[in-house]
Design a protein around this motif. Structure first.
Motif, PDB file in Angstrom:
ATOM      1  N   CYS A   1       1.082  -1.206   0.003  1.00 48.86           N
ATOM      2  CA  CYS A   1       0.154  -0.003   0.020  1.00 48.86           C
ATOM      3  C   CYS A   1       0.982   1.209  -0.040  1.00 48.86           C
ATOM      4  O   CYS A   1       2.164   1.066   0.020  1.00 48.86           O
ATOM      5  CB  CYS A   1      -1.014  -0.020   1.145  1.00 48.86           C
ATOM      6  SG  CYS A   1      -0.124   0.003   2.672  1.00 48.86           S
ATOM      7  N   TRP A   2       0.327   2.236  -0.148  1.00 44.53           N
ATOM      8  CA  TRP A   2       1.212   3.869   0.030  1.00 44.53           C
ATOM      9  C   TRP A   2       0.134   4.562   0.718  1.00 44.53           C
ATOM     10  O   TRP A   2      -0.750   5.233   0.165  1.00 44.53           O
ATOM     11  CB  TRP A   2       1.428   4.136  -1.455  1.00 44.53           C
ATOM     12  CG  TRP A   2       2.502   5.302  -1.371  1.00 44.53           C
ATOM     13  CD1 TRP A   2       2.239   6.574  -1.499  1.00 44.53           C
ATOM     14  CD2 TRP A   2       3.804   5.236  -0.715  1.00 44.53           C
ATOM     15  NE1 TRP A   2       3.269   7.579  -1.473  1.00 44.53           N
ATOM     16  CE2 TRP A   2       4.169   6.800  -1.047  1.00 44.53           C
ATOM     17  CE3 TRP A   2       4.610   4.354  -0.173  1.00 44.53           C
ATOM     18  CZ2 TRP A   2       5.331   7.171  -0.508  1.00 44.53           C
ATOM     19  CZ3 TRP A   2       5.896   5.061   0.139  1.00 44.53           C
ATOM     20  CH2 TRP A   2       6.323   6.242  -0.063  1.00 44.53           C
ATOM     21  N   ARG A   3       0.277   4.980   1.960  1.00 46.06           N
ATOM     22  CA  ARG A   3      -0.452   5.607   2.798  1.00 46.06           C
ATOM     23  C   ARG A   3       0.244   6.670   3.621  1.00 46.06           C
ATOM     24  O   ARG A   3       0.969   6.220   4.325  1.00 46.06           O
ATOM     25  CB  ARG A   3      -1.645   4.944   3.531  1.00 46.06           C
ATOM     26  CG  ARG A   3      -2.498   5.643   4.200  1.00 46.06           C
ATOM     27  CD  ARG A   3      -3.755   4.623   5.089  1.00 46.06           C
ATOM     28  NE  ARG A   3      -3.020   3.351   5.773  1.00 46.06           N
ATOM     29  CZ  ARG A   3      -2.926   3.628   7.147  1.00 46.06           C
ATOM     30  NH1 ARG A   3      -3.374   4.666   7.544  1.00 46.06           N
ATOM     31  NH2 ARG A   3      -2.565   2.558   7.636  1.00 46.06           N
TER      32      ARG A   3
ATOM     33  N   TRP B   1       4.996   7.411   5.869  1.00 42.49           N
ATOM     34  CA  TRP B   1       3.982   6.642   5.173  1.00 42.49           C
ATOM     35  C   TRP B   1       4.005   5.112   5.255  1.00 42.49           C
ATOM     36  O   TRP B   1       5.303   4.560   5.832  1.00 42.49           O
ATOM     37  CB  TRP B   1       4.468   6.476   3.559  1.00 42.49           C
ATOM     38  CG  TRP B   1       4.199   8.143   2.909  1.00 42.49           C
ATOM     39  CD1 TRP B   1       3.445   8.274   2.161  1.00 42.49           C
ATOM     40  CD2 TRP B   1       5.128   8.943   2.764  1.00 42.49           C
ATOM     41  NE1 TRP B   1       3.545   9.533   1.738  1.00 42.49           N
ATOM     42  CE2 TRP B   1       4.740  10.101   2.045  1.00 42.49           C
ATOM     43  CE3 TRP B   1       6.657   9.256   3.114  1.00 42.49           C
ATOM     44  CZ2 TRP B   1       5.417  11.298   1.760  1.00 42.49           C
ATOM     45  CZ3 TRP B   1       7.409  10.440   2.972  1.00 42.49           C
ATOM     46  CH2 TRP B   1       6.674  11.372   2.254  1.00 42.49           C
TER      47      TRP B   1
END
Length: 452
Positions: A50-52, A448
């Motif tokens: 993911c990338w959050r 992140w």
């Protein structure tokens, strides 16, 4: 190079029209799955990505910008005062500030030690070890409450609740007069005081990390090297001038021992651990002998080492020989050449592969198989890699539009480059662990999550 795009800068265009029958989707999906298996050899990473953005820690909250990650938590360090301040942050749905704690630099009465400009943070279970200068303070990971303090550094092995201290004992009267400036070799105590003679013995202690209590003590003569050996049971390898000793980390019981010979009349000068191989190096470049770190079985002997090359290669967590332009990667268990690199690159063990970076620019060049040197991924076009340990995923980055950065990842055992996402412009140095990426900027620390 296989590039798996997990996000796209523009949405896919969808052709509107009659919906095909469900059976058509089944056939298409089956063909696609077969094709992927053929291309990737079943190598699709098992861990989702993911990338959050989790949040930002402002510069006011860590003025000098020091930050470390350990045990799934983030620790910022402020060394602007005489006593450093460590703050713990828990990444989750956001960034939760857990606690802040001042770290003593020296024990009471040790007033000759100058303030430090960095703090080492290591977590072991419910305890976090904060080392400032030579002093180690153990605090509760959840609350920051001090449990115990040691005047000397404590070595830890990931996943274990026992640490090790090494204290050299010198003959009285051998203290070096630093005002004299007299030449000659110097030997240092665990707290940095110089002596003119080698220690008469070394006291190696097993320390319970929860309480700080001493579990066992071993007293080999002279100066020794001490390494932690992973596995079951976890162990301590002590390299002395004439003997290798393997002790149980928790109990201190001697598991095995082996005598060390002299080479060309020279005794051992140092010992290092590379994976499951112990390398014993000898005085005046007389050579080296490799041993199995568990059984202490002798594996091979290397000949006299050449002089240090004028342009030595940076070879991290690997056994190498040679200089830039002609480097031999050696098998630690046999000493034989596995493969050669005849380019100006530095080598680092990363994500289960060997990362080759351009020696001049530092840009990543390729990922190679650690045993054969066969290229597993071409990294052309990526500007840099994010620091991390050998067993963690490899994070890559390159410049995006309008000063942004694009990040990608290679996970251990899967050489495919997986695109993660784009980060805002104005980023400086970045760090990563197995789940998070953090980058410094003028306004603070941006964090992140990249792994589910």
């Amino acid at each position: 190079m296989t590039l798996i795009e997990l996000d796209r800068e523009t949405p896919l265009e969808v052709e509107l029209g009659r919906r095909p029958p469900l059976a058509h989707h089944r056939r298409t999906g089956l063909l696609l799955a077969v094709a992927l298996l053929a291309v990737l050899g079943g190598g699709v990473p098992a861990t989702g990505m993911c990338w959050r953005l989790l949040g930002v820690i402002t510069t006011e909250e860590f003025p000098d910008g020091q930050v470390q990650m350990t045990g799934g938590q983030i620790y910022t360090v402020d060394t602007t005062d005489d006593e450093p301040v460590v703050t713990a942050w828990a990444p989750g749905d956001g960034l939760t500030r857990l606690w802040s704690d001042r770290v003593p630099v020296a024990m009471a009465g040790d007033d000759n030690i100058a303030p430090v400009n960095s703090v080492s943070v290591r977590q072991s279970g419910e305890v976090v070890l904060l080392t400032a200068g030579f002093t180690t303070t153990a605090v509760d990971a959840a609350t920051g409450r001090t449990r115990w303090t040691s005047p000397i550094s404590v070595t830890v092995l990931a996943g274990n609740t026992t640490g090790v201290t090494v204290e050299r004992v010198f003959r009285p009267g051998t203290e070096y007069d630093q005002d004299s400036g007299d030449p000659g070799p110097l030997y240092f105590t665990a707290t940095g005081e110089p002596h003119t003679e080698a220690p008469i013995r070394t006291e190696v202690r097993g320390i319970d990390l929860a309480s700080g209590g001493t579990l066992w003590t071993a007293t080999p003569g002279g100066s020794v090297n001490v390494d932690m050996v992973a596995g079951e049971p976890a162990a301590v390898l002590i390299t002395a001038s004439s003997r290798l000793t393997l002790r149980d980390l928790r109990t201190g019981a001697e598991l095995r021992a082996a005598g060390l010979p002299k080479l060309d009349g020279k005794g051992p000068s140092s010992g290092t651990l590379l994976g499951d191989v112990a390398l014993v190096r000898y005085e005046d470049a007389a050579g080296q002998i490799a041993y199995d770190a568990r059984t202490l079985t002798r594996l091979w002997r290397g000949g006299s080492a050449d002089a240090v090359p004028a342009d030595p290669v940076d070879c991290e967590n690997l056994l190498c020989d040679g200089a830039h332009g002609d480097v031999r990667v050696l098998d630690p268990r046999t000493g034989r050449t596995r493969w050669r690199v005849q380019e100006d690159v530095d080598l680092t063990a990363r994500a289960g592969y060997v990362l080759e970076t351009d020696a001049a620019s530092g840009e990543p060049v390729r990922l190679a198989d650690v045993r054969t040197g066969v290229v597993r991924a071409d990294l052309t076009g990526w500007t840099g890699d994010v620091p991390g340990t050998a067993d963690q995923p490899l994070l890559l980055w390159r410049a995006g539009k309008a000063g942004t950065r694009i990040f990608a990842v290679v996970t251990p055992g899967h050489p495919e480059i997986q695109r993660l996402g784009t980060a805002a412009k104005g980023l400086d140095d970045c760090d990563s662990d197995g789940n998070f990426v953090l980058c410094r900027s003028a306004t603070g620390l941006r964090v992140w999550a990249y792994r589910i």
